[in-house]
Design a protein around this motif. Structure first.
Motif, PDB file in Angstrom:
ATOM      1  N   ILE A   8       0.847  -1.189   0.000  1.00  0.00           N
ATOM      2  CA  ILE A   8       0.000   0.000   0.000  1.00  0.00           C
ATOM      3  C   ILE A   8       0.883   1.240   0.000  1.00  0.00           C
ATOM      4  N   THR A   9       0.554   2.222  -0.840  1.00  0.00           N
ATOM      5  CA  THR A   9       1.398   3.404  -0.968  1.00  0.00           C
ATOM      6  C   THR A   9       0.728   4.676  -0.467  1.00  0.00           C
ATOM      7  N   TYR A  34      -7.226  -0.524  -2.586  1.00  0.00           N
ATOM      8  CA  TYR A  34      -6.198   0.374  -2.073  1.00  0.00           C
ATOM      9  C   TYR A  34      -5.102   0.508  -3.111  1.00  0.00           C
ATOM     10  N   PRO A  35      -4.377   1.639  -3.109  1.00  0.00           N
ATOM     11  CA  PRO A  35      -3.365   1.867  -4.133  1.00  0.00           C
ATOM     12  C   PRO A  35      -2.004   1.269  -3.745  1.00  0.00           C
ATOM     13  N   THR A  36      -1.359   0.653  -4.722  1.00  0.00           N
ATOM     14  CA  THR A  36       0.040   0.269  -4.574  1.00  0.00           C
ATOM     15  C   THR A  36       0.840   1.104  -5.563  1.00  0.00           C
ATOM     16  N   GLU A  37       2.105   0.807  -5.666  1.00  0.00           N
ATOM     17  CA  GLU A  37       2.934   1.655  -6.520  1.00  0.00           C
ATOM     18  C   GLU A  37       2.520   1.549  -7.987  1.00  0.00           C
ATOM     19  N   THR A  38       2.091   0.389  -8.395  1.00  0.00           N
ATOM     20  CA  THR A  38       1.821   0.196  -9.819  1.00  0.00           C
ATOM     21  C   THR A  38       0.359   0.021 -10.151  1.00  0.00           C
ATOM     22  N   PRO A  48       8.377  -6.793 -15.882  1.00  0.00           N
ATOM     23  CA  PRO A  48       8.184  -7.456 -14.581  1.00  0.00           C
ATOM     24  C   PRO A  48       6.909  -6.999 -13.878  1.00  0.00           C
ATOM     25  N   ILE A  49       6.606  -5.718 -13.996  1.00  0.00           N
ATOM     26  CA  ILE A  49       5.412  -5.200 -13.325  1.00  0.00           C
ATOM     27  C   ILE A  49       4.162  -5.729 -14.007  1.00  0.00           C
ATOM     28  N   VAL A  50       4.172  -5.721 -15.332  1.00  0.00           N
ATOM     29  CA  VAL A  50       3.001  -6.196 -16.083  1.00  0.00           C
ATOM     30  C   VAL A  50       2.773  -7.674 -15.812  1.00  0.00           C
ATOM     31  N   LEU A  51       3.859  -8.436 -15.746  1.00  0.00           N
ATOM     32  CA  LEU A  51       3.722  -9.871 -15.476  1.00  0.00           C
ATOM     33  C   LEU A  51       3.121 -10.099 -14.092  1.00  0.00           C
TER      34      LEU A  51
END
Lengths: 369, 186
Positions: A320-321, A343-347, B96-99
């Motif tokens: 969580i960010t 909830y928001p994470t970094e991505t 990596p993030i998309v995966l």
């Protein structure tokens, strides 16, 4: 098959979709910014860059312009729809008044046009106001909707695209002898409805049916003899309350609230299997924060349940960010009878699904609005 | 130059075919490769390989949409090169993030679910995309086909980061539900 293979299989999608999503060079339009002191209830602004082009040149009188907000408000304070727009979250704002005569008039009978604009994180808006017989004319853009506010008919148009935004929506209407042109520069069609609700408010007829979810319950919290009231404590924001009468005294047993568009949601379900339906409410605060509340009848005591969780619990909310209230969204999903905390994470946004109401903490309900 | 004229140059085996392709689609292919590889030199090599690949395959191929034909070649080449990098613990970018996002989308709690039929999956994916409103489809494809970063999507579509992230989360959930409904996930 793993996620890498899925990513490879994405290569086989319809080529039209690949072309449709092809990245273009877009730059978010920047409004010209004049330093202006904004009053607490402020509304107005305009973009000098393109606002002037909307002003009708209907008289030969020489025109003057001012961006002095205090003087403008002193003449018209409380009487303009634009004053109903909140600019708390605007990145920048502008205002421009066009009038005839060589001094700022103390009365508004020499006003021609007033333009208000604001730039937000994901959209821009402009509200142009024309006085004393001046009007705006809608062009040939496509009418996509017609809505009614009292005696005022408002047509919503989809306007031309701009290099910065794929879509623009606007509305032209007359209200209390002032002609308005509202434009939103947004890829979200709902924006113009939200702003119209904010500037015009919602009349009682619309407000009664504006809450979503389910309606006309046979009973609420076990009480079949109940009634509902709908109020606004600010334009475009509704509070719906359920009342019963006990010993001749009216008592509020539940309340839901949110912006009229898209509207708070209410559902009636027996979550705990005690034979009495609970009332489950998806509410929206003025800041946009979304919360779920459950009302239940606990042996004649009306209780309100709120989700209780620890945002610092990294096993429950990994990555969580941002723990700000507006970033955490709670929703009851009627189709699956579950509760979601997003909830928001970094991505990305992640979510937790709760299958029951064990994480709700209940206390006796006391009406607070 | 129009696509049909460029394709005509390929069919005539004219050396101008590559030049015109590079002029019109060089940046587009580079963007696709860079989003995956995050490296200028490797992206350039991928794009050059794309031109070579197109030269080898046109004719007999006669693509309807040259942009997406080239884009698919570039994407495949870049993903294969990324595989090599991943094995060598090199590289960066969005992959990596998309995966990770897709892993959470398709995996179950006990890891026993599998996608059993790749062809069926592709059909289902296209049906899912067809069911989406245009803007959501664009966001989904920008993220999982073009591997655009969240920030790029926000900037290009004029939306906030929070809104894009929320939309992607809901789209992944909808996609998973769609796969389950169609029996692709078991």
């Amino acid at each position: 098959m793993n996620e890498k293979r899925i990513l490879e299989l994405f290569n086989n999608i319809n080529e039209e979709y690949i072309e449709e999503a092809r990245p273009q060079n877009r730059k978010k339009r920047k409004l010209n910014v004049y330093p202006i002191a904004i009053a607490a209830c402020l509304c107005l602004l305009a973009i000098g860059g393109f606002g002037l082009s909307y002003f009708m040149q209907s008289s030969d009188d020489e025109k003057y312009y001012t961006t002095n907000i205090e003087e403008i408000l002193s003449v018209y304070e409380g009487k303009l729809l634009a004053e109903n727009i909140s600019y708390d979250s605007a990145n920048d704002t502008q205002i421009l008044l066009c009038y005839t005569g060589d001094d700022l008039p103390l009365s508004s009978d020499r006003w021609q046009t007033l333009s208000v604009s604001a730039s937000y994180e994901d959209y821009d808006m402009t509200l142009n106001c024309a006085f004393n017989g001046e009007t705006f004319t809608a062009s040939d853009e496509k009418v996509i909707d017609t809505i009614q506010y009292g005696d005022t008919t408002i047509q919503i148009y989809q306007g031309e695209t701009t290099p910065e935004f794929e879509l623009t929506y606007y509305a032209v209407f007359e209200y209390q002898n002032v002609c308005y042109e509202l434009k939103t520069y947004s890829n979200d069609k709902e924006r113009i409805y939200e702003i119209l609700q904010a500037v015009l408010g919602v009349n009682e007829e619309d407000a009664e049916s504006s809450s979503n979810g389910e309606h006309d319950f046979t009973d609420v919290l076990g009480y079949s003899d109940y009634h509902v009231t709908v109020d606004q404590n600010m334009p475009g924001f509704i509070i719906q309350k359920y009342y019963i009468e006990t010993d001749g005294v009216e008592k509020c047993i539940a309340q839901i609230f949110g912006y009229a568009v898209p509207g708070p949601e209410v559902y009636s379900r027996d979550l705990d299997g005690d034979g009495i339906n609970e009332l489950i409410c998806n509410c929206i605060y003025g800041t946009g924060a979304r919360r779920v509340y459950i009302y239940r009848n606990n042996d004649g005591v009306i209780e309100i349940g709120r989700l209780s969780y620890d945002l610092w619990d990294s096993t429950m909310f990994p990555g969580i960010t941002n723990m700000g209230a507006s970033y955490i969204e709670e929703n009851y999903i009627a189709e699956t009878n579950t509760f979601e905390i997003a909830y928001p994470t970094e991505t990305a946004y992640e979510s937790i699904i709760l299958e029951d109401m064990t994480m709700f903490e209940f206390e006796e309900f006391v009406e607070d609005f | 130059m129009e696509d049909k004229d460029i394709i005509g140059l390929f069919w005539k085996r004219s050396e101008d075919a590559i030049h015109e392709t590079a002029k019109k689609y060089g940046k587009y292919c580079h963007l696709i490769a860079y989003n995956i590889l995050y490296n200028e030199q490797d992206s350039e090599e991928c794009v050059n390989d794309t031109y070579f690949n197109a030269w080898e395959n046109i004719p007999p191929h006669n693509p309807d949409k040259l942009s997406s034909y080239l884009g698919k070649i570039t994407r495949n080449l870049a993903l294969n090169r990324w595989d090599y990098y991943n094995a060598a613990k090199r590289g960066n970018g969005q992959i990596p993030i998309v995966l990770e996002e897709l892993r959470n989308c398709i995996s179950s709690s006990d890891n026993t679910e599998q996608i059993v039929d790749e062809l069926h999956f592709t059909n289902i994916l296209n049906h899912f995309l067809a069911s989406l409103p245009k803007q959501k489809r664009i966001i989904f494809i920008r993220r999982y086909w073009y591997m655009s970063s969240i920030k790029e999507i926000c900037t290009d579509l004029g939306m906030s980061e929070g809104k894009v992230k929320m939309l992607l989360m809901r789209l992944r959930n909808d996609f998973r539900a769609y796969l389950e409904k169609e029996g692709v996930l078991i």
